[in-house]
Design a protein around this motif. Structure first.
Motif, PDB file in Angstrom:
ATOM      1  N   ILE A  88      66.336  88.878  14.807  1.00  0.00           N
ATOM      2  CA  ILE A  88      65.170  88.430  15.598  1.00  0.00           C
ATOM      3  C   ILE A  88      64.263  87.530  14.763  1.00  0.00           C
ATOM      4  N   TYR A  89      64.480  87.525  13.454  1.00  0.00           N
ATOM      5  CA  TYR A  89      63.660  86.660  12.611  1.00  0.00           C
ATOM      6  C   TYR A  89      64.525  85.850  11.660  1.00  0.00           C
ATOM      7  N   THR A  90      64.004  85.494  10.474  1.00  0.00           N
ATOM      8  CA  THR A  90      64.792  84.626   9.607  1.00  0.00           C
ATOM      9  C   THR A  90      66.027  85.347   9.088  1.00  0.00           C
ATOM     10  N   PRO A  91      67.232  84.750   9.097  1.00  0.00           N
ATOM     11  CA  PRO A  91      67.499  83.324   9.297  1.00  0.00           C
ATOM     12  C   PRO A  91      67.787  82.913  10.754  1.00  0.00           C
ATOM     13  N   SER A 141      55.122  71.782  13.812  1.00  0.00           N
ATOM     14  CA  SER A 141      55.332  70.586  12.984  1.00  0.00           C
ATOM     15  C   SER A 141      56.034  70.850  11.651  1.00  0.00           C
ATOM     16  N   ARG A 142      56.126  72.125  11.231  1.00  0.00           N
ATOM     17  CA  ARG A 142      56.899  72.448  10.010  1.00  0.00           C
ATOM     18  C   ARG A 142      57.480  73.837  10.223  1.00  0.00           C
ATOM     19  N   ILE A 143      58.567  73.887  10.961  1.00  0.00           N
ATOM     20  CA  ILE A 143      59.141  75.190  11.295  1.00  0.00           C
ATOM     21  C   ILE A 143      60.091  75.621  10.179  1.00  0.00           C
ATOM     22  N   LEU A 144      59.739  76.719   9.508  1.00  0.00           N
ATOM     23  CA  LEU A 144      60.470  77.159   8.303  1.00  0.00           C
ATOM     24  C   LEU A 144      60.715  75.907   7.448  1.00  0.00           C
ATOM     25  N   GLY A 145      61.906  75.772   6.901  1.00  0.00           N
ATOM     26  CA  GLY A 145      62.172  74.543   6.139  1.00  0.00           C
ATOM     27  C   GLY A 145      62.911  73.525   6.982  1.00  0.00           C
ATOM     28  N   GLY A 159      58.910  85.439  17.401  1.00  0.00           N
ATOM     29  CA  GLY A 159      59.545  86.303  16.402  1.00  0.00           C
ATOM     30  C   GLY A 159      58.523  87.044  15.552  1.00  0.00           C
ATOM     31  N   LYS A 160      57.483  86.339  15.115  1.00  0.00           N
ATOM     32  CA  LYS A 160      56.489  86.996  14.249  1.00  0.00           C
ATOM     33  C   LYS A 160      55.760  88.087  15.009  1.00  0.00           C
ATOM     34  N   LEU A 161      55.464  87.829  16.282  1.00  0.00           N
ATOM     35  CA  LEU A 161      54.747  88.855  17.045  1.00  0.00           C
ATOM     36  C   LEU A 161      55.650  90.050  17.340  1.00  0.00           C
ATOM     37  N   PHE A 230      47.554  81.321  12.155  1.00  0.00           N
ATOM     38  CA  PHE A 230      48.147  79.979  12.151  1.00  0.00           C
ATOM     39  C   PHE A 230      49.490  80.034  11.448  1.00  0.00           C
ATOM     40  N   GLU A 231      50.455  79.364  12.012  1.00  0.00           N
ATOM     41  CA  GLU A 231      51.808  79.455  11.472  1.00  0.00           C
ATOM     42  C   GLU A 231      52.526  78.118  11.547  1.00  0.00           C
ATOM     43  N   ASP A 232      53.145  77.751  10.458  1.00  0.00           N
ATOM     44  CA  ASP A 232      54.049  76.613  10.401  1.00  0.00           C
ATOM     45  C   ASP A 232      53.456  75.302  10.930  1.00  0.00           C
ATOM     46  N   PHE A 233      52.234  75.025  10.468  1.00  0.00           N
ATOM     47  CA  PHE A 233      51.614  73.712  10.681  1.00  0.00           C
ATOM     48  C   PHE A 233      51.963  72.855   9.465  1.00  0.00           C
ATOM     49  N   ASN A 251      45.786  81.918   7.802  1.00  0.00           N
ATOM     50  CA  ASN A 251      46.998  81.111   7.826  1.00  0.00           C
ATOM     51  C   ASN A 251      48.067  81.856   7.045  1.00  0.00           C
ATOM     52  N   ASP A 252      49.114  82.209   7.742  1.00  0.00           N
ATOM     53  CA  ASP A 252      50.135  83.045   7.111  1.00  0.00           C
ATOM     54  C   ASP A 252      50.908  82.305   6.027  1.00  0.00           C
ATOM     55  N   ASP A 253      51.128  81.015   6.197  1.00  0.00           N
ATOM     56  CA  ASP A 253      51.930  80.287   5.206  1.00  0.00           C
ATOM     57  C   ASP A 253      51.189  80.129   3.890  1.00  0.00           C
ATOM     58  N   ILE A 254      49.857  80.012   3.978  1.00  0.00           N
ATOM     59  CA  ILE A 254      49.079  79.904   2.748  1.00  0.00           C
ATOM     60  C   ILE A 254      48.726  81.306   2.243  1.00  0.00           C
ATOM     61  N   SER A 395      62.443  79.400   0.079  1.00  0.00           N
ATOM     62  CA  SER A 395      62.501  78.577   1.290  1.00  0.00           C
ATOM     63  C   SER A 395      63.395  79.217   2.355  1.00  0.00           C
ATOM     64  N   ASN A 396      62.985  79.064   3.599  1.00  0.00           N
ATOM     65  CA  ASN A 396      63.698  79.636   4.756  1.00  0.00           C
ATOM     66  C   ASN A 396      64.220  78.526   5.644  1.00  0.00           C
ATOM     67  N   PRO A 397      65.219  78.784   6.489  1.00  0.00           N
ATOM     68  CA  PRO A 397      66.039  79.994   6.490  1.00  0.00           C
ATOM     69  C   PRO A 397      67.029  79.976   5.329  1.00  0.00           C
ATOM     70  N   GLY A 439      61.122  88.635  -0.462  1.00  0.00           N
ATOM     71  CA  GLY A 439      59.685  88.354  -0.537  1.00  0.00           C
ATOM     72  C   GLY A 439      59.222  87.684   0.732  1.00  0.00           C
ATOM     73  N   ASN A 440      59.448  88.343   1.830  1.00  0.00           N
ATOM     74  CA  ASN A 440      59.084  87.737   3.114  1.00  0.00           C
ATOM     75  C   ASN A 440      57.737  88.259   3.595  1.00  0.00           C
ATOM     76  N   ASN A 441      57.007  87.363   4.251  1.00  0.00           N
ATOM     77  CA  ASN A 441      55.659  87.696   4.722  1.00  0.00           C
ATOM     78  C   ASN A 441      55.620  88.929   5.626  1.00  0.00           C
ATOM     79  N   MET A 442      56.761  89.329   6.163  1.00  0.00           N
ATOM     80  CA  MET A 442      56.750  90.474   7.068  1.00  0.00           C
ATOM     81  C   MET A 442      56.283  91.759   6.384  1.00  0.00           C
ATOM     82  N   VAL A 444      53.510  91.820   4.693  1.00  0.00           N
ATOM     83  CA  VAL A 444      52.035  91.861   4.701  1.00  0.00           C
ATOM     84  C   VAL A 444      51.374  91.488   6.023  1.00  0.00           C
ATOM     85  N   PHE A 445      51.914  90.451   6.753  1.00  0.00           N
ATOM     86  CA  PHE A 445      51.091  90.019   7.896  1.00  0.00           C
ATOM     87  C   PHE A 445      50.904  91.104   8.954  1.00  0.00           C
ATOM     88  N   PRO A 446      51.926  91.986   9.184  1.00  0.00           N
ATOM     89  CA  PRO A 446      51.661  93.017  10.194  1.00  0.00           C
ATOM     90  C   PRO A 446      50.501  93.928   9.789  1.00  0.00           C
TER      91      PRO A 446
HETATM   92  O1  LIG Z   1      57.079  84.778   7.158  1.00  0.00           O
HETATM   93  C1  LIG Z   1      58.166  84.269   7.139  1.00  0.00           C
HETATM   94  O2  LIG Z   1      59.160  84.886   7.441  1.00  0.00           O
HETATM   95  C2  LIG Z   1      58.443  82.870   6.807  1.00  0.00           C
HETATM   96  C3  LIG Z   1      57.361  81.942   6.565  1.00  0.00           C
HETATM   97  O3  LIG Z   1      56.259  82.061   7.362  1.00  0.00           O
HETATM   98  C4  LIG Z   1      57.956  80.574   6.620  1.00  0.00           C
HETATM   99  O4  LIG Z   1      57.317  79.685   7.150  1.00  0.00           O
HETATM  100  O5  LIG Z   1      59.054  80.404   6.107  1.00  0.00           O
END
Ligand SMILES: O=C(O)C[C@H](O)C(=O)O
Ligand SMILES: NC(=O)c1ccc[n+]([C@@H]2O[C@H](COP(=O)([O-])OP(=O)(O)OC[C@H]3O[C@@H](n4cnc5c(N)ncnc54)[C@H](O)[C@@H]3O)[C@@H](O)[C@H]2O)c1
Ligand SMILES: [Mg+2]
Length: 570
Positions: A88-91, A141-145, A159-161, A230-233, A251-254, A395-397, A439-442, A444-446
């Motif tokens: 349901i999430y990366t990859p 505008s910047r979805i994963l890598g 997926g994040k929610l 905020f995600e993947d801007f 902002n989750d990415d930062i 870097s993902n996925p 080392g995935n944000n999952m 901490v963000f929840p």
């Molecule tokens: O939290 C993640 O799983 C990934 C991260 O936000 C990302 O942009 O790669």
């Protein structure tokens, strides 16, 4: 004449419901007659997943399940998180985004277009759930890598929610996946007849800023206290600076990335045997994630006794043009200036390889979107220079990971301390099973979201983010630490989220941004109980509904027209 009744919600079609509940929900006769145990339901789901070969087909099956039987979906995900998270999430979510418009079958989340400016609030009114507590918003505008995917990026908020619900027990109906349709620089999509977003080029930064201003007002007016992630801007720094003191947002990415990597680095630095002051970190990628992580580690190094300048100097950032230096000759983006080097004596280092040779780092961090950038040669050298080199290809996925777990182990002779953004399988090395850190944000963000919602924080302070990282590093069990793990076992993520949420609540209280009065004087044990009691648990949902129907059913008659509420929100 029969009285009209509200349409059933997706959770109402659960085959675990008794006949009484089905009658009450008016789903009696709309699902097959058997009243099923969780085990039976689960066995069917697992069989259907196993039958599908490709991860994307498993993803699509699971999306369908979430849309038709939401609580069963979450029971499955919660009980099998290690296997389900990569689906349901990366990859897999990366592929889901790339193909979002091609695979589209059902509405999920909300889309707001640039053409809606001026009346965003009225679009927001269309969201059918009244009690939204959290939204994840992207402009795609910047979805994963994977670059600019326009509205196809919707897979990320969805997926994040889903992870918020599964990992920290926010109720599913309290989540709003939100994608902004602000055009896309992706020409291929713009010309694809099946692409479902606006066929215009991406709006300018100024136009986006104005749009976001209106959006923030619309969201908070409709749902006061809503947490906005905020995600993947592509360039998220201006929005973060503009809104972080004013709205309950992060902002989750930062920040999320900064926190989760800090959590792992604290353990890695301890295990490396190299003192903080002697750490030298080369960062490949100087974007939102790279700079977010580096800044968070600076804060940690300072708490360990270094001055800010000493801490800052432990970092060498590398972008497309090479080492970020003061005299490189280009105008540096503002977020890179803090880490720009002035000790290169006029020499410019153009490639990662050159920088690695020049610095001889103890830490190699990848947030570059460049799959395979950490070459066998670099990995071998890292093991030559260090007893325990720290290698984090984030870097993902998975296809964008700077190296695989296998290569990291192979070329460092099993010596490296490793964490990646996307999952890798365990590996046998010299007769030992090695488990890679994720080392995935999952991690901490929840917990950040849960702690913020529960403390009713007005803003998300830097101290709350920092607390999420330290709480994460403290959440490892002795048996996890003794195996040299940098992150806790993924199956324990609900417990980890509780620890993180408590750290965030305490930090909110300390900063004075909390509004939940009832927990102010609570000790840790009492607070933990309170937090757990507030969490949605899909395992208890069937029983909860049975009870609710018994209570409401009595007063309304079993086939009564008044429907019980959808459960108490957090
Ligand atoms: O939290 C993640 O799983 C990934 C991260 O936000 C990302 O942009 O790669
Ligand atoms: N914990 C996690 O798992 C996690 C969290 C956040 C982001 N990420 C990943 O990190 C990556 C970067 O995310 P971001 O938000 O920083 O993106 P970004 O677009 O802000 O930054 C990317 C950076 O990489 C650099 N870069 C790109 N191509 C390069 C090349 N060929 N050579 C050298 N440098 C190059 C860019 O100059 C930029 O500095 C993504 O793949 C994302 O999935 C992982
Ligand atoms: Mg992201």
């Amino acid at each position: 004449m029969t009285a009209a009744h509200p349409p059933p919600a997706t959770g109402d079609y659960d085959t675990s419901h008794s006949t009484a509940v089905r009658r009450y929900n008016h789903t009696y006769g709309l699902v097959p007659p058997a009243v099923e145990s969780l085990e039976t339901q689960e066995a069917r789901c697992l069989k259907q997943i196993a039958r599908r070969e490709k991860p994307i087909d498993k993803y699509l099956y699971l999306s369908g399940l979430r849309n038709t039987n939401v609580h069963l979906f979450y029971r499955l995900v919660t009980r099998h998180l290690k296997d389900m998270a990569p689906l349901i999430y990366t990859p897999t979510v990366g592929e889901a985004c790339l193909e979002w418009s091609n695979n589209y079958v059902q509405p999920e989340g909300m889309y707001i277009s640039y053409a809606d400016r001026g009346h965003i609030a009225s679009v927001v009114q269309n969201w059918p759930e009244p009690n939204v507590q959290i939204t994840v918003v992207t402009d795609g505008s910047r979805i994963l890598g994977l670059g600019d995917l326009g509205i196809n990026g919707m897979g990320i908020p969805v997926g994040k929610l889903a992870l918020y619900v599964a990992c920290s027990g926010i109720r599913p109906e309290a989540t709003l996946p939100l994608t902004l349709d602000l055009g896309t620089g992706n020409k291929e999509y713009r010309e694809d007849p099946l692409y479902m977003g606006s066929r215009r080029d991406k709006v300018t930064a100024e136009e986006e800023a104005e749009f976001l201003d209106e959006l923030m007002v619309a969201l908070t007016e409709k749902w006061p206290g809503i947490v906005i992630q905020f995600e993947d801007f592509k360039n998220p720094f201006p929005a973060l600076e503009r809104y972080q003191g004013k709205y309950t947002c992060f902002n989750d990415d930062i920040q999320g990335t900064g926190a989760v990597i800090l959590g792992g680095i604290v353990s890695a630095v301890r295990q490396s045997g190299t003192a903080v002051k002697d750490q030298r970190a080369v960062f490949f990628g100087a974007g939102s994630a790279g700079v977010g992580v580096a800044k968070q580690i600076v804060e940690y190094f300072m708490r360990e006794g270094l001055t800010e300048d000493e801490a800052r100097k432990c970092f060498w950032l590398v972008d497309t043009k090479g080492l970020v230096t003061n005299d490189r000759g280009d105008k540096l983006a503002e977020h890179k200036v803090y880490f720009s080097r002035d000790d290169n004596e006029g020499k410019q280092y153009k490639t990662l390889e050159e920088v690695v040779d020049h610095v001889q780092p103890t830490i190699l961090m990848g947030l570059s979107t460049m799959g395979g950038a950490f070459t066998p040669d670099m990995l071998t050298k890292m093991a030559k220079w260090n007893d325990r080199p720290i290698i984090f290809p984030l870097s993902n996925p998975s296809s964008k990971s700077e190296c695989t777990f296998e290569d990291a182990i192979k070329y460092t002779n099993g010596k490296c301390l490793f964490a990646s953004g996307s999952p890798f399988d365990d590996l046998e090395y010299n007769g030992k099973i090695l488990t890679p850190g994720q080392g995935n944000n999952m991690y901490v963000f929840p917990g950040i979201g849960l702690g913020t919602i529960l403390s009713q924080a007005t803003t998300i302070t830097q101290t709350m983010i920092y607390a999420s990282a330290t709480s994460l590093s403290h959440s490892l069990l002795p048996n996890e630490t003794s195996q040299g793990w940098l992150y806790p076992e993924i199956g324990r993520i609900r417990d980890v989220s509780v620890v993180v949420a408590m750290g965030v609540i305490r930090a909110a209280q300390k900063a004075g941004v909390d509004r939940e009065q009832s927990i102010k004087g609570m000790g840790d044990e009492e607070l933990e109980k309170w937090v757990r009691a507030k969490m949605y648990d899909p395992m208890e949902e069937t029983e909860r509904v049975e009870k609710e129907v018994k209570t409401f059913g009595m007063s309304n008659g079993v086939n009564g027209t008044a429907k019980a509420g959808r459960g108490s929100h957090l």
